[in-house]
Design a protein around this motif. Structure first.
Motif, PDB file in Angstrom:
ATOM      1  N   VAL A  19      30.499  -9.323  16.042  1.00 62.44           N
ATOM      2  CA  VAL A  19      29.990 -10.503  15.339  1.00 62.44           C
ATOM      3  C   VAL A  19      30.119 -10.263  13.830  1.00 62.44           C
ATOM      4  O   VAL A  19      30.011  -9.131  13.369  1.00 62.44           O
ATOM      5  N   MET A  20      30.386 -11.310  13.069  1.00 58.60           N
ATOM      6  CA  MET A  20      30.524 -11.148  11.614  1.00 58.60           C
ATOM      7  C   MET A  20      29.166 -10.812  10.996  1.00 58.60           C
ATOM      8  O   MET A  20      28.124 -11.242  11.495  1.00 58.60           O
ATOM      9  N   HIS A  21      29.204 -10.076   9.880  1.00 52.83           N
ATOM     10  CA  HIS A  21      27.946  -9.731   9.200  1.00 52.83           C
ATOM     11  C   HIS A  21      27.270 -10.983   8.670  1.00 52.83           C
ATOM     12  O   HIS A  21      27.941 -11.887   8.157  1.00 52.83           O
ATOM     13  N   ALA A  22      25.938 -11.015   8.789  1.00 44.55           N
ATOM     14  CA  ALA A  22      25.178 -12.148   8.257  1.00 44.55           C
ATOM     15  C   ALA A  22      24.787 -11.850   6.811  1.00 44.55           C
ATOM     16  O   ALA A  22      24.517 -10.697   6.468  1.00 44.55           O
ATOM     17  N   ASN A  23      24.757 -12.879   5.966  1.00 41.98           N
ATOM     18  CA  ASN A  23      24.254 -12.670   4.603  1.00 41.98           C
ATOM     19  C   ASN A  23      22.712 -12.731   4.615  1.00 41.98           C
ATOM     20  O   ASN A  23      22.100 -12.925   5.665  1.00 41.98           O
ATOM     21  N   PHE A  24      22.106 -12.587   3.456  1.00 36.88           N
ATOM     22  CA  PHE A  24      20.634 -12.521   3.383  1.00 36.88           C
ATOM     23  C   PHE A  24      19.988 -13.809   3.915  1.00 36.88           C
ATOM     24  O   PHE A  24      19.031 -13.762   4.695  1.00 36.88           O
ATOM     25  N   ILE A  25      20.534 -14.951   3.501  1.00 34.26           N
ATOM     26  CA  ILE A  25      19.953 -16.248   3.916  1.00 34.26           C
ATOM     27  C   ILE A  25      19.961 -16.360   5.442  1.00 34.26           C
ATOM     28  O   ILE A  25      18.974 -16.744   6.071  1.00 34.26           O
ATOM     29  N   LEU A  26      21.105 -16.001   6.046  1.00 38.02           N
ATOM     30  CA  LEU A  26      21.212 -16.115   7.509  1.00 38.02           C
ATOM     31  C   LEU A  26      20.282 -15.134   8.207  1.00 38.02           C
ATOM     32  O   LEU A  26      19.683 -15.465   9.233  1.00 38.02           O
ATOM     33  N   ARG A  27      20.155 -13.928   7.634  1.00 40.25           N
ATOM     34  CA  ARG A  27      19.274 -12.936   8.278  1.00 40.25           C
ATOM     35  C   ARG A  27      17.837 -13.435   8.295  1.00 40.25           C
ATOM     36  O   ARG A  27      17.129 -13.294   9.289  1.00 40.25           O
ATOM     37  N   VAL A  28      17.408 -14.062   7.190  1.00 37.34           N
ATOM     38  CA  VAL A  28      16.049 -14.621   7.135  1.00 37.34           C
ATOM     39  C   VAL A  28      15.906 -15.733   8.180  1.00 37.34           C
ATOM     40  O   VAL A  28      14.897 -15.824   8.889  1.00 37.34           O
ATOM     41  N   MET A  29      16.948 -16.559   8.296  1.00 37.33           N
ATOM     42  CA  MET A  29      16.908 -17.670   9.246  1.00 37.33           C
ATOM     43  C   MET A  29      16.846 -17.168  10.687  1.00 37.33           C
ATOM     44  O   MET A  29      16.042 -17.651  11.489  1.00 37.33           O
ATOM     45  N   TYR A  30      17.667 -16.179  11.026  1.00 37.30           N
ATOM     46  CA  TYR A  30      17.663 -15.634  12.398  1.00 37.30           C
ATOM     47  C   TYR A  30      16.308 -15.005  12.708  1.00 37.30           C
ATOM     48  O   TYR A  30      15.794 -15.136  13.814  1.00 37.30           O
ATOM     49  N   LEU A  31      15.748 -14.328  11.694  1.00 31.28           N
ATOM     50  CA  LEU A  31      14.431 -13.706  11.886  1.00 31.28           C
ATOM     51  C   LEU A  31      13.398 -14.794  12.180  1.00 31.28           C
ATOM     52  O   LEU A  31      12.583 -14.657  13.096  1.00 31.28           O
ATOM     53  N   GLY A  32      13.463 -15.882  11.415  1.00 30.38           N
ATOM     54  CA  GLY A  32      12.543 -16.997  11.625  1.00 30.38           C
ATOM     55  C   GLY A  32      12.670 -17.556  13.039  1.00 30.38           C
ATOM     56  O   GLY A  32      11.659 -17.776  13.722  1.00 30.38           O
ATOM     57  N   VAL A  33      13.900 -17.749  13.493  1.00 34.11           N
ATOM     58  CA  VAL A  33      14.121 -18.304  14.848  1.00 34.11           C
ATOM     59  C   VAL A  33      13.609 -17.318  15.901  1.00 34.11           C
ATOM     60  O   VAL A  33      12.973 -17.718  16.886  1.00 34.11           O
ATOM     61  N   ASP A  34      13.839 -16.009  15.677  1.00 33.05           N
ATOM     62  CA  ASP A  34      13.360 -14.999  16.637  1.00 33.05           C
ATOM     63  C   ASP A  34      11.830 -14.961  16.679  1.00 33.05           C
ATOM     64  O   ASP A  34      11.236 -14.771  17.741  1.00 33.05           O
ATOM     65  N   ILE A  35      11.193 -15.123  15.501  1.00 29.41           N
ATOM     66  CA  ILE A  35       9.727 -15.104  15.469  1.00 29.41           C
ATOM     67  C   ILE A  35       9.187 -16.324  16.221  1.00 29.41           C
ATOM     68  O   ILE A  35       8.235 -16.235  16.989  1.00 29.41           O
ATOM     69  N   ILE A  36       9.834 -17.470  16.032  1.00 31.69           N
ATOM     70  CA  ILE A  36       9.340 -18.700  16.679  1.00 31.69           C
ATOM     71  C   ILE A  36       9.584 -18.662  18.194  1.00 31.69           C
ATOM     72  O   ILE A  36       8.717 -18.997  18.987  1.00 31.69           O
ATOM     73  N   PHE A  37      10.784 -18.241  18.593  1.00 30.23           N
ATOM     74  CA  PHE A  37      11.169 -18.396  20.005  1.00 30.23           C
ATOM     75  C   PHE A  37      11.356 -17.079  20.764  1.00 30.23           C
ATOM     76  O   PHE A  37      11.685 -17.111  21.951  1.00 30.23           O
ATOM     77  N   GLY A  38      11.196 -15.955  20.088  1.00 29.01           N
ATOM     78  CA  GLY A  38      11.426 -14.672  20.754  1.00 29.01           C
ATOM     79  C   GLY A  38      12.898 -14.288  20.664  1.00 29.01           C
ATOM     80  O   GLY A  38      13.749 -15.109  20.320  1.00 29.01           O
ATOM     81  N   ARG A  39      13.193 -13.026  20.994  1.00 28.91           N
ATOM     82  CA  ARG A  39      14.569 -12.529  20.814  1.00 28.91           C
ATOM     83  C   ARG A  39      15.507 -12.996  21.915  1.00 28.91           C
ATOM     84  O   ARG A  39      16.706 -13.093  21.719  1.00 28.91           O
ATOM     85  N   LYS A  40      14.932 -13.275  23.099  1.00 30.06           N
ATOM     86  CA  LYS A  40      15.787 -13.652  24.225  1.00 30.06           C
ATOM     87  C   LYS A  40      16.404 -15.035  24.012  1.00 30.06           C
ATOM     88  O   LYS A  40      15.722 -15.938  23.519  1.00 30.06           O
ATOM     89  N   PRO A  41      17.694 -15.215  24.392  1.00 31.21           N
ATOM     90  CA  PRO A  41      18.276 -16.549  24.228  1.00 31.21           C
ATOM     91  C   PRO A  41      17.592 -17.564  25.150  1.00 31.21           C
ATOM     92  O   PRO A  41      17.293 -17.253  26.297  1.00 31.21           O
ATOM     93  N   SER A  42      17.311 -18.748  24.615  1.00 29.73           N
ATOM     94  CA  SER A  42      16.655 -19.795  25.418  1.00 29.73           C
ATOM     95  C   SER A  42      17.120 -21.150  24.898  1.00 29.73           C
ATOM     96  O   SER A  42      17.566 -21.260  23.747  1.00 29.73           O
ATOM     97  N   LEU A  43      16.980 -22.189  25.696  1.00 30.15           N
ATOM     98  CA  LEU A  43      17.466 -23.504  25.276  1.00 30.15           C
ATOM     99  C   LEU A  43      16.724 -24.047  24.043  1.00 30.15           C
ATOM    100  O   LEU A  43      17.381 -24.562  23.123  1.00 30.15           O
ATOM    101  N   PRO A  44      15.367 -23.914  23.948  1.00 29.36           N
ATOM    102  CA  PRO A  44      14.707 -24.393  22.717  1.00 29.36           C
ATOM    103  C   PRO A  44      15.234 -23.688  21.466  1.00 29.36           C
ATOM    104  O   PRO A  44      15.336 -24.293  20.392  1.00 29.36           O
ATOM    105  N   LYS A  45      15.591 -22.428  21.616  1.00 31.16           N
ATOM    106  CA  LYS A  45      16.134 -21.674  20.483  1.00 31.16           C
ATOM    107  C   LYS A  45      17.508 -22.244  20.073  1.00 31.16           C
ATOM    108  O   LYS A  45      17.786 -22.430  18.889  1.00 31.16           O
ATOM    109  N   PHE A  46      18.315 -22.552  21.073  1.00 30.56           N
ATOM    110  CA  PHE A  46      19.646 -23.098  20.762  1.00 30.56           C
ATOM    111  C   PHE A  46      19.551 -24.513  20.202  1.00 30.56           C
ATOM    112  O   PHE A  46      20.405 -24.922  19.407  1.00 30.56           O
ATOM    113  N   LYS A  47      18.515 -25.230  20.608  1.00 29.79           N
ATOM    114  CA  LYS A  47      18.345 -26.576  20.047  1.00 29.79           C
ATOM    115  C   LYS A  47      18.154 -26.475  18.526  1.00 29.79           C
ATOM    116  O   LYS A  47      18.760 -27.226  17.763  1.00 29.79           O
ATOM    117  N   VAL A  48      17.332 -25.523  18.102  1.00 28.33           N
ATOM    118  CA  VAL A  48      17.105 -25.344  16.665  1.00 28.33           C
ATOM    119  C   VAL A  48      18.391 -24.900  15.970  1.00 28.33           C
ATOM    120  O   VAL A  48      18.736 -25.404  14.886  1.00 28.33           O
TER     121      VAL A  48
END
Ligand code: FE2
Ligand code: FE2
Length: 224
Positions: A19-48
């Motif tokens: 996977v390509m390296h994420a920049n700082f903005i994307l890393r913060v965003m992925y962290l936010g999504v993981d905090i909200i929905f957990g690390r496991k892939p799920s449909l609500p996570k993909f909706k966001v």
């Protein structure tokens, strides 16, 4: 939309490609999504992810539209090259944001069919906060430095492609499950749920490749 003969083979190719390296903005965003929905892939996570995915394309379309307006407010015609770039970005933005829209609508339709309904804070409030931030970031980035917008989008789409293929791998039962949706009036129907999400993942790969190509066209160098 590119054609792929063997979706399972393409999934294997994704998993073998880093996977390509994420920049700082994307890393913060992925962290936010993981905090909200957990690390496991799920449909609500993909909706966001799909809600967020449309913003750079919007920025390219609207930003280039505004650039065309500014350019034609002068007395003489603007440089041809500048207008060709604007037209290309408008076309790319329109095509890709529609494609992301079908992804978003398909995921919501499948969530509704399966009775998946996150609570208001996780399903509405927090995603709206993230989307508002990403709206401003993508608009400003494209206005100040278009190449950086294409670079960030390539990184985002690489992540999305890998996440979709991981989602399919985590759901072997989807290999035998068929899926119906009215969105198939706009998006190619696939024989199984697994193939549908593989196909969506490959759209993300296409978005990444198109973004990389445009980055190279604008800067004359490859993105690392
Ligand atoms: Fe998408
Ligand atoms: Fe995408």
């Amino acid at each position: 939309m590119k054609e792929y003969a063997d979706l399972k083979e393409e999934q294997r190719r994704t998993m073998e490609t880093p996977v390509m390296h994420a920049n700082f903005i994307l890393r913060v965003m992925y962290l936010g999504v993981d905090i909200i929905f957990g690390r496991k892939p799920s449909l609500p996570k993909f909706k966001v992810i799909e809600i967020l995915a449309r913003y750079p394309y919007w920025a390219w379309e609207i930003g280039s539209y505004a650039a065309v307006t500014r350019a034609y407010q002068a007395l003489s015609a603007p440089p041809e090259e500048q207008m060709k770039t604007a037209i290309r970005h408008i076309d790319m933005g329109r095509d890709m944001q529609d494609n992301e829209q079908w992804h978003l609508m398909l995921i919501q339709d499948i969530m509704d069919q399966e009775g998946i309904r996150p609570d208001w804070v996780r399903g509405v409030f927090l995603p709206t906060c993230m989307a508002t931030g990403y709206f401003f970031i993508t608009r400003i980035m494209y206005r100040l430095n278009p190449a950086s917008s294409f670079a960030m989008n390539a990184r985002f789409e690489s992540h999305a492609e890998h996440e979709y293929m991981k989602l399919v791998a985590a759901h072997p039962e989807w290999e035998d499950r068929s899926v119906e949706s009215w969105i198939f009036e706009h998006y190619p129907k696939q024989p199984t749920m697994a193939d549908l999400f593989r196909r969506i993942g490959l759209d993300e790969r296409d978005h990444m490749e198109d973004s990389l190509e445009e980055y190279e066209r604008l800067t004359g160098k490859k993105l690392i």
